[in-house]
Design a protein around this motif. Structure first.
Motif, PDB file in Angstrom:
ATOM      1  N   GLU A 255       1.001  -1.381   0.034  1.00  0.00           N
ATOM      2  CA  GLU A 255       0.111   0.254   0.056  1.00  0.00           C
ATOM      3  C   GLU A 255       0.589   1.218  -0.156  1.00  0.00           C
ATOM      4  O   GLU A 255       0.934   1.792   1.026  1.00  0.00           O
ATOM      5  N   LEU A 256       0.728   0.992  -0.907  1.00  0.00           N
ATOM      6  CA  LEU A 256       2.183   2.722  -1.478  1.00  0.00           C
ATOM      7  C   LEU A 256       1.498   3.985  -1.173  1.00  0.00           C
ATOM      8  O   LEU A 256       1.965   4.754  -1.111  1.00  0.00           O
ATOM      9  N   THR A 257       0.487   4.222  -1.666  1.00  0.00           N
ATOM     10  CA  THR A 257      -1.017   5.556  -1.507  1.00  0.00           C
ATOM     11  C   THR A 257      -1.892   4.860  -0.746  1.00  0.00           C
ATOM     12  O   THR A 257      -2.243   3.621  -0.586  1.00  0.00           O
TER      13      THR A 257
ATOM     14  N   SER B  70      -1.281   3.414   3.361  1.00  0.00           N
ATOM     15  CA  SER B  70       0.425   3.808   2.813  1.00  0.00           C
ATOM     16  C   SER B  70       0.865   4.215   4.303  1.00  0.00           C
ATOM     17  O   SER B  70       2.770   4.624   3.712  1.00  0.00           O
TER      18      SER B  70
ATOM     19  N   GLY C 207       2.775   0.975   4.441  1.00  0.00           N
ATOM     20  CA  GLY C 207       2.896   0.269   3.234  1.00  0.00           C
ATOM     21  C   GLY C 207       4.607   1.263   2.638  1.00  0.00           C
ATOM     22  O   GLY C 207       5.666   0.244   2.479  1.00  0.00           O
ATOM     23  N   VAL C 208       4.523   1.974   3.025  1.00  0.00           N
ATOM     24  CA  VAL C 208       5.779   2.710   2.265  1.00  0.00           C
ATOM     25  C   VAL C 208       7.005   2.313   3.782  1.00  0.00           C
ATOM     26  O   VAL C 208       7.646   2.083   2.630  1.00  0.00           O
TER      27      VAL C 208
ATOM     28  N   LYS D  67       7.928  -0.884   2.497  1.00  0.00           N
ATOM     29  CA  LYS D  67       8.686  -0.898   0.871  1.00  0.00           C
ATOM     30  C   LYS D  67       9.947  -1.290   1.579  1.00  0.00           C
ATOM     31  O   LYS D  67      10.981  -2.083   1.075  1.00  0.00           O
ATOM     32  N   ASN D  68      10.299   0.414   2.262  1.00  0.00           N
ATOM     33  CA  ASN D  68      11.711   0.421   2.807  1.00  0.00           C
ATOM     34  C   ASN D  68      12.352  -0.570   3.126  1.00  0.00           C
ATOM     35  O   ASN D  68      13.733  -0.911   3.054  1.00  0.00           O
TER      36      ASN D  68
ATOM     37  N   VAL E  26       8.197  -4.186  -8.466  1.00  0.00           N
ATOM     38  CA  VAL E  26       7.131  -3.152  -6.502  1.00  0.00           C
ATOM     39  C   VAL E  26       5.950  -2.604  -7.081  1.00  0.00           C
ATOM     40  O   VAL E  26       6.491  -2.234  -8.277  1.00  0.00           O
TER      41      VAL E  26
ATOM     42  N   ASP F 164       2.581  -0.330  -6.363  1.00  0.00           N
ATOM     43  CA  ASP F 164       1.846  -0.480  -5.308  1.00  0.00           C
ATOM     44  C   ASP F 164      -0.082  -0.372  -5.542  1.00  0.00           C
ATOM     45  O   ASP F 164      -0.648  -0.656  -6.715  1.00  0.00           O
TER      46      ASP F 164
ATOM     47  N   GLU G  63      -2.708   0.805  -3.948  1.00  0.00           N
ATOM     48  CA  GLU G  63      -3.371   1.955  -3.959  1.00  0.00           C
ATOM     49  C   GLU G  63      -4.272   2.296  -2.812  1.00  0.00           C
ATOM     50  O   GLU G  63      -5.589   2.175  -2.490  1.00  0.00           O
TER      51      GLU G  63
ATOM     52  N   ASP H 119       6.909  -2.115  10.230  1.00  0.00           N
ATOM     53  CA  ASP H 119       7.608  -2.683   9.136  1.00  0.00           C
ATOM     54  C   ASP H 119       8.816  -3.354   9.655  1.00  0.00           C
ATOM     55  O   ASP H 119       8.948  -3.886   8.663  1.00  0.00           O
TER      56      ASP H 119
END
Length: 411
Positions: free
Chosen positions: A61-63, A67, A70-71, A74-75, A99, A101, A103, A339
């Motif tokens: 879920e990058l947006t 998010s 998600g961000v 991912k990191n 990768v 997203d 959403e 994370d």
């Protein structure tokens, strides 16, 4: 003429054989190059050739609303992959991440997963980052026979394992979280409990789990309320709960919804104990709720936030301490258990790939995932089996409390 015809026949026969030989060699090369799906191939001499890379898909879920999870997830995955590749990869082969997203959408989660499996030919997929974005892709991944390692918490993601042979997850089970919360409430003399949850798969799974466990601990649930993931005000539900005068309020939610509940709880001046499931374990939780509102709040969580408070004998201390240092140094922001759970997905996949040696493919990854034992992660110590695709224990969950704006081990 007869001599000339004979020469021509020999020429054409030689050309045809050479052409056939060239086609076979090309086919062998293509198989070896298909590292995303097979991970290995055989050359003309029958030797196993190493692929250019091992492709792993990321569906997070990058947006959207999730998010905040998600961000950083991912990191965390990218950080571990970078470290592995700097050391030469796994068995001499680098990891390649693909990768996408989702959403924060259940529909989009399935769309990007299909793309990863069918178009990008990845060996395995990490994601979704939540229960709602994971559940729609579970049947598909089993059908396609591709390993999925989810960062969603819902027990239904991996249970029963016999019906989900390709599905694994790293967060603690809701049942373990419920037991941790119920035991803490019982210890503190809290008997009458109200329950609040997001109106989605994660919240529903948590409700069922906590209601079952509450009975075992003799807790009385005096109110049950739901709220939408996009709701901006939970005061109506909290007002109803306040009228029941509970000893404690248990909340199953992720930020930003979890933080709104905390803020509204403080604004309504409820004096009950407020305790969250592990889903609220994002650094954004305290920030969004406000330090004043969050002060005194409890959560059932992993140990990432309290690395410096762990005993030297704790088997996770060394890894968690390194993880915290590396993450904060690289991204200039704090870590969280959320994370850390994503970091653990890549730890597990890396181990499964390593165990496969020069026979890395979709099926050997699944088989080796079930054989992983005593693998120390940020969330706990993983012991997987054909019957357990999560592999953690109830004691991997501890109770924390916000004091002075930071999480500490609850007393």
């Amino acid at each position: 003429m007869r001599f000339a015809l004979a020469v021509l026949m020999v020429f054409f026969l030689t050309f045809s054989l050479a052409a056939c030989s060239g086609t076979q060699a090309g086919s062998g090369g293509a198989a070896a190059g298909g590292a995303g799906e097979s991970g290995s191939g055989s050359g003309a001499a029958g030797k196993t050739e190493k692929p250019a890379s091992y492709k792993i898909g990321i569906n997070l879920e990058l947006t959207g609303g999730a998010s905040v999870w998600g961000v950083p997830q991912k990191n965390a995955v990218e950080m571990l992959v970078e470290e592995l590749n700097q050391k030469g990869g796994i068995n001499g082969v680098p990891i390649e991440l693909v990768v996408y997203d989702n959403e924060s959408s259940e529909t989009q989660s399935l769309v990007v997963t299909k793309k990863l499996v069918e178009q990008d030919k990845v060996l395995a997929v990490i994601g979704g980052g939540t229960t709602p974005t994971t559940m729609p892709i579970v049947p598909y991944m089993n059908q396609q026979k591709v390993t999925l390692v989810s960062v969603g918490s819902g027990d239904g993601i991996v249970e029963p394992a016999s019906e989900r042979p390709y599905i694994f997850k790293t967060p603690s089970n809701n049942n373990d979280i419920s037991n941790s919360i119920a035991a803490f409430l019982k210890e503190k003399g809290k008997t009458n409990v109200a329950f609040m949850a997001m109106n989605n798969a994660y919240g529903e799974d948590g409700r069922k789990s906590f209601e079952t466990v509450a009975k075992e601990y003799g807790l009385n649930i005096v109110a049950t309320e739901k709220f939408g993931g996009g709701d901006k005000d939970m005061k109506p539900q909290l007002t109803t709960i306040k009228s029941k005068n509970p000893d404690a309020v248990v909340v199953w939610a992720i930020p930003p919804s979890a933080s709104i509940v905390n803020r509204n709880f403080w604004e309504l001046k409820l004096d009950s104990m407020l305790i969250y499931s592990a889903g609220a374990g994002s650094n954004a939780f305290v920030e969004l709720a406000g330090p004043e509102a969050a002060e005194g709040t409890y959560i059932a969580s992993g140990k990432v936030w309290v690395a410096d408070q762990l005993a030297d004998s704790d088997p996770q201390k060394e890894l968690i301490t390194k993880y915290v240092k590396d993450f904060e140094s690289k991204f200039k922001t704090g870590v969280s258990p959320i994370d850390g759970m994503a970091y653990d997905t890549m730890l597990l996949l890396a181990k499964a790939i390593e165990m496969a040696g020069d026979q890395v493919n979709r099926e050997t990854i699944r088989e080796n995932m079930e054989k992983i034992q005593n693998l120390v992660g940020t969330t706990g110590v993983f012991n997987l089996s054909p019957d357990d695709h999560q592999g953690l224990k109830p004691e991997d969950v501890i109770i924390l409390q916000v004091k002075g704006g930071r999480w500490v081990k609850a007393q």
